[in-house]
Structures are given as structure tokens and as C-alpha cells.
Enzyme design. Structure first.
Site, short mmCIF file in Angstrom:
data_model
loop_
_atom_site.label_atom_id
_atom_site.label_comp_id
_atom_site.label_asym_id
_atom_site.label_seq_id
_atom_site.Cartn_x
_atom_site.Cartn_y
_atom_site.Cartn_z
N GLU A 1 0.80 -1.23 0.00
CA GLU A 1 0.00 0.00 0.00
C GLU A 1 0.83 1.27 0.00
OE1 GLU A 1 -3.40 0.33 2.59
OE2 GLU A 1 -3.56 -1.83 2.71
N ASP B 1 -2.35 -4.47 3.38
CA ASP B 1 -2.53 -4.61 4.82
C ASP B 1 -3.41 -5.80 5.20
OD1 ASP B 1 -0.94 -2.46 5.25
OD2 ASP B 1 -2.54 -1.04 5.66
N ASP C 1 -6.13 -6.56 6.78
CA ASP C 1 -7.49 -6.35 7.28
C ASP C 1 -8.44 -6.32 6.09
OD1 ASP C 1 -6.91 -3.94 6.12
OD2 ASP C 1 -7.29 -2.72 7.90
N GLU D 1 -9.93 -3.83 4.61
CA GLU D 1 -9.59 -2.80 3.63
C GLU D 1 -8.41 -3.25 2.78
OE1 GLU D 1 -11.16 0.26 2.99
OE2 GLU D 1 -12.70 -0.70 4.21
N TYR E 1 0.69 -4.61 13.30
CA TYR E 1 -0.40 -3.92 12.61
C TYR E 1 -1.38 -3.29 13.60
CZ TYR E 1 -3.70 -2.81 8.95
OH TYR E 1 -4.52 -2.14 8.08
N ARG F 1 -4.54 -2.04 13.26
CA ARG F 1 -6.00 -2.14 13.17
C ARG F 1 -6.39 -3.57 13.51
NH1 ARG F 1 -4.83 1.32 8.79
NH2 ARG F 1 -5.65 3.42 9.15
N HIS G 1 -6.67 -10.22 14.70
CA HIS G 1 -5.24 -10.41 14.60
C HIS G 1 -4.60 -10.27 15.98
CE1 HIS G 1 -5.83 -10.24 10.32
NE2 HIS G 1 -6.33 -9.03 10.40
#
Length: 977
Positions: free
Chosen positions: A7, A80, A82, A84, A303, A305, A350
Site C-alpha cells: 500500500e 494490509d 485487514d 480494507e 499492525y 487495526r 489479529h
């Protein structure tokens, strides 16, 4: 060659180093496609077909990725970990398929929970395919947000002028804030008294005890409700004898909190560091992407989120080792601590947020980080280590005391707590939002049946308090409790509420603005189901079930649209009177509070005959009289502080006193466009708006009279001898000389501004030293400061990009905080010496990180707004961006767009014609006494009129254009001759 797609460019740079030869890593810069903001992007009639749009910036990057994929042996999607991130990988893959560059090339998906060499190499060994269920959940969420926002916002615009937007989660979060405000307004304080005895033991050690019972009956906190009851208890206790009736000591343990999730990190960073959720997530993103540690770029945290609270086995082992080394073996529990949470979505549960290497102590990495990054890293490290430390061992003691006053028996209780072993408290204690210190200090030693000495008895009056307003931390916590939104949405949801002016933050508390209350009332009146807490939480649960392969995502959309489209259709024929009636009913207690004398709160205070009600105008909602146009009384929705000081006879009006010269009343009033002061009544009373330096609640009669005396003469110009006046106009406080106006800073008091300061402002404006963007700064006269030690004059001039000092061929820009009108020769020589030595000024602004091609990128506060800088390229921030929250990726995009458009340092413009001579200017200038700023009673500063400047500028430009062409032609002929 393998192509890896991530990203962010910062992450791409680090991962490329870890993977080495044979891999090329390309950043997508976040989402590459989105639904265009137009009708039909999601089509319910075509089974919710979605049309995706690739913007110009993303198209350029996707073309670069596509060229690399053509020659690749394998494509690895590493966005990433997740929902998104899964969606971004899916979007990139769909675009590559459409470009027909994939052919039969294998495509794999990997996720990095941390940007470290070991984590990256480990992830590459466990590839998988794109999780279709996670993508479906993303598509359903994006479609729902579009359908709600794109269909509901236009209803607001048509039926509720001034409202800006409505969103699926945003509207529910706003309702939480507004509902809490209604609770506060409806709250009725209740009186209660506390009875505290200050006692001493036989060893003369002091302590306190509270009254908890009388005559065999228990007394709770609110049971003593009057001063008479409290006085009776106090008298009895002052005549009583005291004895220790019972002592109970119980051991207790306090266990550490779990490591951070996204939600708890945002809450704790708000409490302990004062960071807004958006700022916390921005800093966490940069810690995740990595910093330069000992010559290597390494990710510092996992990470950020996540809903999970568990730690990887290697992290637990590392934490226990650090605890033993830093605090001793006694602080290491016998067995590692395991934390569990009922995650709403197992796919997103996670690992908790933790440092990638717990042996990397905060003080060791602080030198490589910005101060705020270092603070957040230390908070995450401390919480993670504390979560694996031994529990704190406490001893809680309760002492029951018997007080005998004649035949009456009163019961008192003293409580205390002793920390026998501090455990994790040695390192960390979780913050609380609304602290209520229920833990007492340590009690002195005493024995059963011991006689106690009375020192004094206190009876204190208290009143119950309304529930506290939400902070950003407590609102996030409440949203999480209700199941509204997800960790990745909290920060953006709160940011939107502030940007839309639906809420404001005062002393860290969220206050709903009138605009926000109107939107909430409208939605509750006509779309009640869709701002319901249970409905929104249920919808989130369905989206989670989609990601768990349990239900079809399009079925969720069909069920939602069936009811929502019906609700939309029901508002098409709504008349304004219906809307106003419902809003008046819902907001009545807020906008028409009861009067102390019991009179009608909706009675017009001006005409005495009409009724006040909510009105809608082109600038939004306001309160007006039903007898309009005969009665023109108006005020804003909420009366200003102190507006009811006159017994509630005139809502929106506060009397400040009487002007000693005219005998007219001076009042503070709340108009449709803000608070102002007024002298007397009549057709055109004298009025003045309040400057930023004076709060309405603090305004005095003397200040009001001074404001009403504006504009006033404060000095005479040193050259023209004409007056310089100070006043308050449509755009705030100013000083004026002839046709020259200079703004006064927000923190300067226009009432007390002195002659010297007013002259400085005018002279600076006339000489072009204020940095006017489109003024003839190049033709403005220089100010000679004196002779340089090496010979030659040193001058300060106005440049296109701000004031600068010059000596010979050396120019040095003045620092932002320097005042060109007061700069000394010594200061100018120092700036020139620094420039001549090549050192220049120190790095300005806040460092965001390094550009992929090298060199720092900073965000700076410019004269015309915030901008990002890389080398000689400056790019102004967009309106929806903030210097506080802009990320490195966003900054790189702005820099690239500016360079692609041919941006860079602006070329110097040709000097304009010299200004008229000073004599001609004096002759043309009007008398300042006869023509100053528009009088306040003719053009009130609190009621803006149409802006005529653009039209005037256009006319002037059109008039000058032929003359400019003629002058250019003559100049060309002269050169040829």
C-alpha cells in the site's frame, strides 16, 4: 522476477530491502478505485451493480504496476492484513485483469503483521488466495455507505438548509453526542449532604470515617437530603463517644489490562497523551511502516487495526525476558498470561498491537523518532510489558466505628488500601475517563474496642451532577460497546463530525452544535430506524457474518434497500411546515427552556403578541417571531450564556447596563449570525460584533461601550498626517489609513491597540512587507537597515514568497516569526551570514519521512496555508487535508502531482507599473474622517452581505488588459530600435 504490491511507499522501501534481488515492490498508495460521487454508482435495480472509477493519480501508478507485471513471473499481493487491505488487493487484481497483463501468471496473497525482516520472510512462506468473503463484506459495507450517504444527504439539503451530509455510522455517533446533551439539559440536580468525622487513634494517628447508618438503618450517599438533617447528625456526633466495633482486612489482587486493540489504544492515547484518534492512528501507521534504526529501516509495532488481544508466543517469551532483566524475577508471573476477547469477526482478530521487538526499549528508539511518535511507542511498549507482569497484591481494610450519643447509636465506616506488592503497577496503570477516587489512603493501626478521639465533624453540602459529556475516548468506547462501526472507522467518523461543524471540542469534551442537533432531530423524526443503535449494530453483525461465509452480501443489501427506499419515498412530499412542526416538537426543551416565572417560553419578547418558533433560512435554522415582517425579532437556536439574566423576559438578550453619556441601554444579543452588542433600540441602533479576544460570558459594560465607539482614531500617519482608525469589519478587527486596510491579529485587543502598533501595521501594509500574494510587492520600496560590516547597504524587501533581507547578491528569507518592520541590522546580518555559509535556516516544519527518491518531506505552515515540501517542490494541502493528520503517502502524492503538472518554484513575475506618486495618492485618498470602514449600523459585521470583490477585480482586469498590451508593444518596438 516477482512483483510485490503493497500500500505505502515507505513500506515498499523496507520490504524491498528484506526480499532482495528477484523482487520488485510497488506501492498502490492506498485504494486505487472508488465509487464516483454520482447517481447510479450503485444500482439497486441491477442487483446492486457497482461502477468503479480510477482517478488520474491512481491510473498513473496502476500503469506503472501493469508494465512491471507484464515481465513478471509471479504477482504477490501484500496489502494490509485487514478487510480494507483485502479489498485493495482485489481492486488491483481486477484492474490488472482488465488491462490483460496477467495471462497465466500465478497470483498470491500474503499478509505482514509487522514490517520486520523475520515477519516478512515468514509471511512469504505462507501465501494464500484473496479471501472472497472479506471482499464481499467490504463491498456490502461500501454499497451501504453509498446508498445511505448519497440518498440521505440530498434529502437533508432540500429539507434542512445548512446541513452538509449524513452517513450510516456518522449519524449514529452524532446521535450519541446529542442524546447525552439532552440528558444533561433534562437533568435536575438533587441536594445531598455528607457527614465526615475526623478522628484519632489512641496513638494519636489521624484518619476519617463517613456516616453510613443510624438507629439500625443504613444511610446511603443521597439519604441525607437537607441541611436540617445534616445539622442534627452533626450535633449528635459532636456529643458522641467513638469505639472501634469491627476491623476486617482482606487480601486482594489487581490484574494488568490486556495489550492494546485499536479501540483501547485510541482511548488511552487520548487520556494519557491528549491525542485525537486520527492523530493516534497516523502516528501508529508510521511506527508500523518503520523508522531508521542503526542504519536499517524497521517496523516498530505490529499492525495497528485489530480487535485481538493475544500475543504471539515469541512476543510473550521476549516480554518475560525484558521484565526479569528490567524489574527482577519477582515481577515475572509463573505462567505466561493469555488474553481472550469475543471478537465480532474472527477473520479480523489479529494479534494485539505491540512492539515488534520488546527488547527495543523506548529510550533507545526515541532519538530516531519524532517526539509524538516516541510517546506513542513508549505507551504501546509499556502496556505490552505490563500485560505480562505479575499482579499487584493489595490489602483492603474496612473499620466499622460505633458512635453513641445518649440513647442514639450512629454507625461510621473508614476504608483503606495498602499495596503489599506493586507488581505491574510499578510500570503502568490504566487511565480512567471520569475518575472517582474510591480508593482511600492507608489507615493507621487500631484494635477492636479501641476508644477513639474526636477531632472535628464536617457536614458538607453537595449536588448530584449530570452525566459527563463524551470525550473522543469515551465516545469510541461507547461505540465499541454498542457494536457501532469498526476499529478502522472510529477516527474518520469523529473527524467528519468536526469537519461538518456538527460537534465542537471544548476542554476535551464533545459539545453538539445546533447544526448537529438539527440533523439528529430530523433523522429521528423521519428516519428513526436508521439512526437506531440496535439497527446499526445489527447491520454490523450481518456484515461480519458475510465475512465469515455465513450469508450472501447482496441479500443484506436487498433487505436494507427494501425498507430504506420506502422511507426515502415518504419524504418526497414533505412540506416545510411539517418538518418545522416535528423539529419544534423534538427540540422544544432545548430551544424554548421553561421560564422561572412560568410564562410562555415561546412568547415573543419584542412584540409581546407573536409566538417564537423554528425557522429555516438560506443560512440555516434560527428562531423567529410569527408576526414577521411586522416583528423582526430573531435569535439563534441556543440562547447565549447569561441571556436569561433578566428573569427570562427577553430570550437572546442580556442587559449589560446603561451608557452614561446617552442614557441608552447597552445589551448583548444573539443574532442569526452571531453574538453582538447593541446600544438602545429603534430603527437603526448602534451595533458592534465581538472581537475574538472577548468571550460573550466575560464581556463588561466598559468593553461594550468601547466596542460601540469603533471605528476610532488611534494615531496619525507619520507622512500624510492623516488619521489611522481602528475598527471591526465583516472580516474581523482592522486598522485603516485612507484606502489601506491592515488586519489585526486574532490575539490582539482592538479596543486597546496603541498608536505605535497601528502605525507599524499600516506602514508594513503600504510598503508591501505583509506578504500580500497578489500585491505589487516587487515595486514596493525597500527599507534600508544600515551598512553591512563588509560594506554596502542591507535592506529588507517584500518578495513574492514573503519578506527577505538583501546585501549585494545574497538574499535571505525572514523566518516566519520575524517581523520585517522591527528587524534590526544585527539580525539581518546574521541571516545573511547563515545564507552565505550555505547553512541556511534549519529544517522547517514537521518531518513526515523520506521521499522514495531520497530527501526529506516536511509539512509546513505557510503564509497562505499549510503545504508539503520536498527539495524545491512545494505543494499546498487540499481543503479536506490537515497539517496535523496528513500522512507520508498523501504528501508524496501531492508532491508527485505538483511535479507532474510542471510545478516547482514559481518564476518571478514581471514587475508591475510603479504606483502613483505619493502626492497624487494623497490627493486621491478620501478624508479618513468622512470615509472609513462601513458603519456598523449600516452594514452590521454579524450579517454578511454579498461579496462584490471578485466582480470588481474582474472589471479592473478587463479595463487594464488593453493598456497592458499597448505598453508591451511599445516596449518591443523600443528594443528592436
Amino acid at each position: 522476477m516477482y512483483v510485490v504490491i503493497v500500500e505505502s511507499p515507505a513500506k515498499a522501501k523496507s520490504i524491498n530491502k528484506y526480499l532482495g534481488k528477484g523482487y520488485e515492490v510497488y506501492p498502490s498508495y492506498g485504494h486505487v478505485r472508488d465509487l464516483p460521487a454520482k447517481d447510479g454508482s450503485v444500482d439497486p435495480d441491477a442487483d446492486f451493480a457497482m461502477l468503479w472509477d480510477v482517478d488520474v493519480k491512481s491510473a498513473k501508478r496502476l500503469n506503472e504496476i501493469a508494465r512491471a507485471v507484464k515481465d513478471a513471473d509471479k504477482i504477490i499481493l501484500a496489502t494490509d492484513p485487514d478487510r480494507e487491505g483485502e479489498a485493495i488487493s482485489w481492486h488491483v487484481l481486477e484492474v490488472l485483469k482488465a488491462k490483460k497483463v496477467l495471462k497465466d501468471k500465478p497470483v498470491e496473497r500474503v499478509v505482514f503483521n509487522a514490517i520486520t525482516k523475520s515477519a516478512v520472510l515468514e509471511a512469504m512462506q505462507h501465501p494464500r488466495q484473496i479471501d472472497v468473503a472479506l471482499v464481499d463484506a467490504y463491498l456490502a459495507r461500501r454499497a451501504l455507505d453509498y446508498l445511505v450517504g448519497f440518498n440521505l444527504s440530498p434529502v437533508l439539503w432540500r429539507k434542512l438548509p445548512g446541513a452538509r451530509s449524513a452517513g450510516r455510522v456518522q449519524s449514529v455517533a452524532l446521535r450519541l453526542v446529542c442524546d447525552r446533551e439532552l440528558e444533561i439539559e433534562a437533568f435536575v440536580a438533587r441536594e445531598y449532604w455528607s457527614i465526615v468525622a475526623h478522628l484519632r487513634t489512641q496513638a494519636d494517628a489521624p484518619f476519617t470515617a463517613r456516616l453510613v447508618g443510624a438507629d439500625g438503618k443504613k444511610i446511603t450517599r443521597l439519604d441525607v437530603g437537607t441541611g436540617a438533617e445534616a445539622a442534627a447528625f452533626k450535633t449528635d456526633l459532636e456529643n458522641a463517644t467513638f469505639r472501634v466495633a469491627e476491623i476486617e482486612a482482606k487480601p486482594a489482587k489487581r490484574h494488568p489490562s490486556a495489550p492494546f486493540t485499536t479501540s483501547t489504544l485510541q482511548q488511552e492515547a487520548s487520556r494519557k497523551l491528549g491525542f485525537a484518534p486520527a492523530r493516534t492512528m497516523q502516528l501508529a501507521q508510521r511506527l508500523y511502516e518503520g523508522a531508521d534504526i542503526d542504519g536499517e529501516t524497521v517496523g516498530l509495532i505490529t499492525y495497528m487495526r485489530t480487535d485481538g488481544v493475544d500475543l504471539a508466543p515469541e512476543a510473550i517469551t521476549s516480554a518475560r525476558s525484558v521484565i526479569a532483566r528490567q524489574f527482577g524475577d519477582a515481577y515475572v508471573p509463573k505462567a505466561p498470561r493469555k488474553y481472550t476477547v469475543k471478537a465480532k469477526n474472527a477473520q479480523e482478530a489479529h494479534e494485539a498491537i505491540r512492539p515488534t521487538d520488546l527488547a527495543r526499549l523506548p529510550r533507545a528508539v526515541a532519538r530516531a523518532l519524532e517526539p509524538d511518535q516516541a510517546k506513542l511507542y513508549e505507551l504501546i511498549w509499556t502496556r505490552t510489558i505490563a500485560s505480562q507482569m505479575e499482579s499487584a497484591e493489595l490489602e483492603r481494610t474496612t473499620v466499622d466505628i460505633e458512635a453513641l450519643a445518649g440513647a442514639r447509636k450512629l454507625d461510621l465506616r473508614a476504608t483503606g488500601q495498602v499495596v503489599r506488592f506493586d507488581g505491574f503497577l510499578k510500570l503502568y496503570q490504566e487511565g480512567r475517563d471520569d475518575e472517582d477516587d474510591d480508593e482511600s489512603a492507608r489507615l493507621p493501626d487500631m484494635a477492636k474496642d479501641e476508644r477513639l478521639k474526636r477531632e472535628r465533624i464536617e457536614a458538607d453540602q453537595h449536588f448530584t451532577e449530570p452525566p459527563p459529556r463524551f470525550t473522543e475516548a469515551t465516545l469510541v468506547k461507547r461505540m465499541e460497546e454498542l457494536g457501532i462501526g469498526r476499529p478502522s472507522t472510529y477516527a474518520s467518523t469523529l473527524a467528519v463530525l468536526r469537519e461538518r461543524d456538527y460537534v465542537r471540542i471544548e476542554k476535551k469534551r464533545l459539545h453538539p452544535e445546533d447544526k448537529g442537533r438539527l440533523v439528529t432531530a430530523f433523522l429521528e423524526a423521519f428516519f428513526a430506524r436508521y439512526v437506531g443503535y440496535d439497527f446499526t449494530a445489527d447491520l454490523e453483525e450481518k456484515l461480519d457474518r458475510v465475512s465469515n461465509h455465513e450469508i450472501d452480501w447482496k441479500q443484506v443489501l436487498r433487505d436494507f434497500w427494501l425498507d430504506f427506499s420506502g422511507a426515502l419515498a415518504g419524504t418526497k412530499d414533505l412540506r416545510t411546515t411539517e418538518v418545522l412542526d416535528r423539529l419544534n416538537e423534538i427540540l422544544g426543551p432545548h430551544i424554548f427552556p421553561p421560564k422561572e416565572d412560568g410564562s410562555d417560553p415561546r412568547g415573543c419578547p419584542s412584540c409581546g403578541e407573536g409566538k417564537l418558533s423554528l425557522k429555516l433560512g438560506k443560512f440555516g435554522a434560527f428562531i423567529g417571531c410569527s408576526n414577521y415582517p411586522e416583528c423582526k425579532f430573531t435569535r439563534t437556536l441556543a440562547a447565549p450564556d447569561g441571556a436569561e439574566a433578566n428573569g427570562g423576559e427577553r430570550p437572546g438578550v442580556k442587559s449589560l447596563g446603561v451608557d452614561p453619556d446617552s442614557g441608552e441601554e447597552i445589551t448583548l444579543r444573539d443574532g442569526r449570525f452571531g453574538v453582538y452588542v447593541q446600544q438602545g433600540e429603534g430603527e437603526k441602533p448602534k451595533r458592534s460584533s465581538l472581537p475574538p479576544t472577548i468571550a460573550p460570558a466575560d464581556l463588561t459594560l466598559e468593553q461594550a461601550i468601547a466596542l460601540l465607539s469603533l471605528p476610532r482614531e488611534v494615531a496619525r500617519h507619520p507622512e500624510s498626517k492623516e488619521p489611522i482608525v481602528a475598527g471591526i469589519g465583516r472580516y474581523g478587527p482592522y486598522v485603516q489609513h485612507g484606502k489601506t486596510y491592515a488586519n489585526v491579529a486574532k490575539d490582539e485587543d482592538i479596543i486597546s491597540i496603541g498608536a505605535n502598533r497601528a502605525i507599524d501595521l499600516i506602514v508594513a501594509k503600504e510598503s508591501g512587507l505583509t506578504g500580500r500574494r497578489f500585491g505589487a510587492s516587487e515595486s514596493a520600496p525597500a527599507r534600508v537597515l544600515g551598512e553591512h560590516p563588509a560594506g554596502g547597504a542591507v535592506s529588507v524587501k517584500a518578495g513574492r514568497y514573503g519578506p527577505y533581507v538583501t546585501h549585494g547578491k545574497i538574499n535571505a528569507t525572514l523566518p516566519k516569526e520575524a517581523d520585517p518592520t522591527t528587524l534590526t541590522l544585527e539580525g539581518a546580518v546574521a541571516l545573511l551570514a547563515a545564507k552565505a555559509s550555505g547553512g541556511g535556516a534549519p529544517m522547517q516544519g514537521r518531518l513526515l519521512g523520506d521521499h522514495p527518491s531520497g530527501g526529506p518531506i516536511t509539512v509546513r505552515a505557510g503564509r497562505f496555508g499549510a503545504y508539503v515540501n520536498h527539495g524545491k517542490t512545494n505543494a499546498t494541502l487540499k481543503r479536506d487535508a490537515s497539517a496535523e493528520t496528513i500522512t507520508l503517502e498523501e504528501a508524496i502524492r501531492l508532491i508527485e502531482d505538483k511535479e507532474a503538472a510542471g510545478g516547482g518554484p514559481r518564476k518571478a513575475a514581471a514587475p508591475k507599473k510603479a504606483a502613483k506618486s505619493s502626492a497624487a495618492a494623497k490627493k486621491a485618498a478620501p478624508n479618513a474622517k468622512n470615509k472609513t470602514a462601513p458603519a456598523n449600523d449600516e452594514d452590521p459585521p454579524f450579517e454578511p452581505s454579498p461579496n462584490r470583490k471578485p466582480a470588481a477585480k474582474a472589471a479592473a482586469a478587463a479595463h487594464k488588459k488593453p493598456a497592458a498590451k499597448a505598453a508591451a508593444a511599445k516596449l518591443k518596438q523600443a528594443k528592436q530600435a
